[in-house]
Design a protein around this motif. Structure first.
Motif, short mmCIF file in Angstrom:
data_model
loop_
_atom_site.label_atom_id
_atom_site.label_comp_id
_atom_site.label_asym_id
_atom_site.label_seq_id
_atom_site.Cartn_x
_atom_site.Cartn_y
_atom_site.Cartn_z
N ASP A 10 7.34 11.20 5.05
CA ASP A 10 6.47 11.08 4.79
C ASP A 10 5.31 10.88 5.42
OD1 ASP A 10 7.72 10.64 2.06
OD2 ASP A 10 8.38 8.49 2.20
N ALA A 11 4.11 11.21 5.11
CA ALA A 11 3.30 10.92 6.07
C ALA A 11 2.51 9.97 6.47
CB ALA A 11 1.55 11.25 4.83
N LYS A 12 1.75 9.47 6.94
CA LYS A 12 1.79 8.10 8.01
C LYS A 12 1.10 7.15 6.84
CE LYS A 12 -0.57 5.58 12.28
NZ LYS A 12 -1.74 5.94 12.94
N ASP A 13 0.14 7.33 6.45
CA ASP A 13 -0.52 6.91 5.44
C ASP A 13 0.48 6.03 4.51
OD1 ASP A 13 -0.12 8.89 4.42
OD2 ASP A 13 -2.20 8.65 3.60
N LYS A 14 1.28 7.03 4.20
CA LYS A 14 2.54 5.79 3.39
C LYS A 14 3.07 5.51 4.07
CE LYS A 14 5.85 7.79 -0.13
NZ LYS A 14 6.10 9.80 -1.03
N VAL A 15 3.54 5.58 4.78
CA VAL A 15 4.62 5.32 5.66
C VAL A 15 3.97 3.79 6.29
CG1 VAL A 15 6.26 4.88 8.21
CG2 VAL A 15 6.02 6.50 6.69
N GLU A 16 2.57 3.65 6.14
CA GLU A 16 2.44 2.23 6.52
C GLU A 16 2.27 0.93 5.46
OE1 GLU A 16 -1.43 3.80 9.21
OE2 GLU A 16 -0.23 3.67 10.99
N GLY A 17 1.84 2.39 4.35
CA GLY A 17 1.22 1.37 3.29
C GLY A 17 2.75 1.24 2.71
N PHE A 18 4.07 1.52 3.29
CA PHE A 18 5.46 0.52 2.32
C PHE A 18 5.65 -0.57 3.55
CE2 PHE A 18 9.78 0.75 3.77
CZ PHE A 18 10.10 0.01 2.62
N TYR A 19 5.12 -0.32 4.29
CA TYR A 19 5.81 -1.47 5.43
C TYR A 19 5.02 -2.94 5.34
CZ TYR A 19 9.37 0.36 8.18
OH TYR A 19 10.59 1.49 7.92
N ASP A 20 3.43 -2.50 5.34
CA ASP A 20 2.19 -3.27 5.09
C ASP A 20 2.65 -4.54 3.39
OD1 ASP A 20 -0.22 -4.56 4.96
OD2 ASP A 20 -0.99 -3.93 3.06
N PHE A 21 3.77 -3.28 2.33
CA PHE A 21 3.36 -4.01 1.19
C PHE A 21 4.93 -4.55 1.74
CE2 PHE A 21 6.47 -4.39 -2.87
CZ PHE A 21 4.84 -4.39 -3.49
N TRP A 22 6.00 -4.72 1.71
CA TRP A 22 7.21 -5.42 1.95
C TRP A 22 6.68 -6.43 3.05
CZ3 TRP A 22 11.67 -5.35 -1.06
CH2 TRP A 22 10.99 -3.94 -1.58
N TYR A 23 6.05 -6.50 4.00
CA TYR A 23 5.32 -7.59 4.95
C TYR A 23 4.68 -8.88 4.50
CZ TYR A 23 6.96 -6.21 9.05
OH TYR A 23 8.62 -5.96 9.47
N LYS A 24 4.21 -8.62 3.07
CA LYS A 24 3.10 -8.80 2.15
C LYS A 24 3.58 -9.25 0.93
CE LYS A 24 -1.16 -7.31 4.82
NZ LYS A 24 -2.53 -7.02 4.15
#
Length: 388
Positions: free
Chosen positions: A232-246
């Motif tokens: 997975d690309a960087k933006d997808k990984v960052e989006g995943f963790y950003d969603f789950w932290y919020k």
């Protein structure tokens, strides 16, 4: 060419016995203005075509696709009751001996034979499963048969399960504490298990993917991003963790509230019980939030994609640095080496000049000392040769 023939239409004469009707004398009702609202399947079909800008052929095609989808979900048997075995799960002995008074401890999905679907079960599937269970376990059907003394109790469990699962609010409360998933909440890999696995990368995605899939059912925001894969690309990984932290969870714990003693009219008892239930719900909610945050932290700390992304960024920086220098990078290096060599030669030359200057200064000083010494001797010799 056809010929057109005009026929005269003459109404028949009135009969001799006909008399005009007499007025009833009743007043005419006042006119009432009423607003007519469009409704019905024809109007809904018109709205769909207008909103989605569909032709009649396209709308019919969408309707046919939807019919096939529902047919695949609900089955093709008589009245749709086939449904791929919904409600046909065999009951275990523990299930058949449930006490209907302890209905809060029973697994309502298992009672209706929906263990394989659980929160994914549709309202239609719950209806079908309930109908099947009622036909199978109705007390009138089992009356007089040996070995079915508890079947009336299990029938009450079936009715209670249907009562809970057909009520949207109560079903959500039960889904929040579903015993099947409660047993799986502790099934989360540890950091040591990931580290000691033969293939940590494969182990990480295999173990964490179902964990996030289970937790996703509580999200207020849908759809929920899943764990994904190693590439997975960087933006997808960052989006995943950003969603789950919020993460915003609708999970609640009202289902576990302690019931007020039946028949108790004491207001203080009721208030105390309500206060206690509210406190317990808040505590469980806080613990659940902390539990989920711990899972996300653990995943982030051991996610192999993070290490891969950092290495890719480092390689990109180095490549950019090299590409920026290009051929001139080599010339720049040679230039620096030449400047360094010149500086060393200049320092050496200055050192030699200073050494020569010191030597000459030493000679001049020695010559001055000898000249002074010679002048003093000449002066003494002149004084000794002078007449007295």
């Amino acid at each position: 060419m056809a010929n057109v023939v005009e026929l005269q239409v003459v109404p028949p004469p009135l009969p001799a016995s006909w008399t005009p009707p007499t007025s009833s004398g009743k007043p005419i009702s006042p006119l009432v203005e009423r607003r007519l609202l469009p409704a019905g399947p024809a109007y809904l079909a018109h709205v769909k075509r207008a909103v989605h800008n569909l032709s009649f052929e396209e709308h019919d095609k969408h309707a046919e696709d939807e019919r096939k989808r529902l047919e695949a979900v609900n089955g093709t048997g008589v009245n749709g009751e086939d449904d791929f075995g919904v409600g046909d799960e065999e009951e275990t002995e523990d299930l058949l001996t449930l006490d209907p008074k302890e209905w809060k401890k029973q697994d309502h999905y298992a009672v209706l034979g929906l263990s394989h679907l659980r929160y994914r079960a549709t309202d239609e599937q719950i209806k079908i499963a309930h109908r099947k269970k009622v036909l199978k376990h109705h007390p009138d059907k089992k009356a007089g048969l040996a070995g079915d003394s508890n079947d009336d109790a299990f029938f009450k469990c079936i009715q209670k399960a249907n009562e809970v699962l057909t009520n949207a609010e109560r079903r959500r409360q039960f889904d929040s504490v579903d015993p099947h998933y409660d047993a799986l909440e502790s099934d989360v890999p540890t950091a040591s298990q990931i580290k000691n696995a033969k293939n940590p990368q494969s182990f990480f995605f295999k173990e964490f993917a179902p964990v996030f899939e289970r937790e996703a059912r509580f999200s207020k925001v849908q759809p929920v991003p899943m764990l994904g894969s190693y590439d997975d690309a960087k933006d997808k990984v960052e989006g995943f963790y950003d969603f789950w932290y919020k993460f915003e969870s609708w999970r609640s714990f009202e289902y576990l509230d302690k019931e007020v003693n039946e028949g108790s009219d004491n207001r203080d008892d009721k208030r105390y019980t309500e206060k206690k239930n509210k406190s317990e719900r808040a505590r469980r909610k806080k613990e659940d939030t902390a539990r989920l945050r711990g899972i996300v932290d653990l995943a982030l700390q051991n996610d192999p994609r993070i290490k891969r992304i950092k290495q890719e960024e480092k390689d990109a920086r180095e490549a950019k640095k090299k590409s920026k220098g290009g051929v001139n990078g080599v010339d720049q290096k040679q230039k620096l080496e030449e400047e360094k060599k010149k500086a060393e030669e200049e320092a050496k030359r200055k050192e030699e000049e200073e050494k020569i200057a010191r030597a000459e200064a030493k000679k001049a000083k020695a010559a001055a000392a000898n000249a002074a010494k010679k002048a003093r001797r000449q002066q003494r010799a002149g004084e000794e040769g002078a007449p007295a």
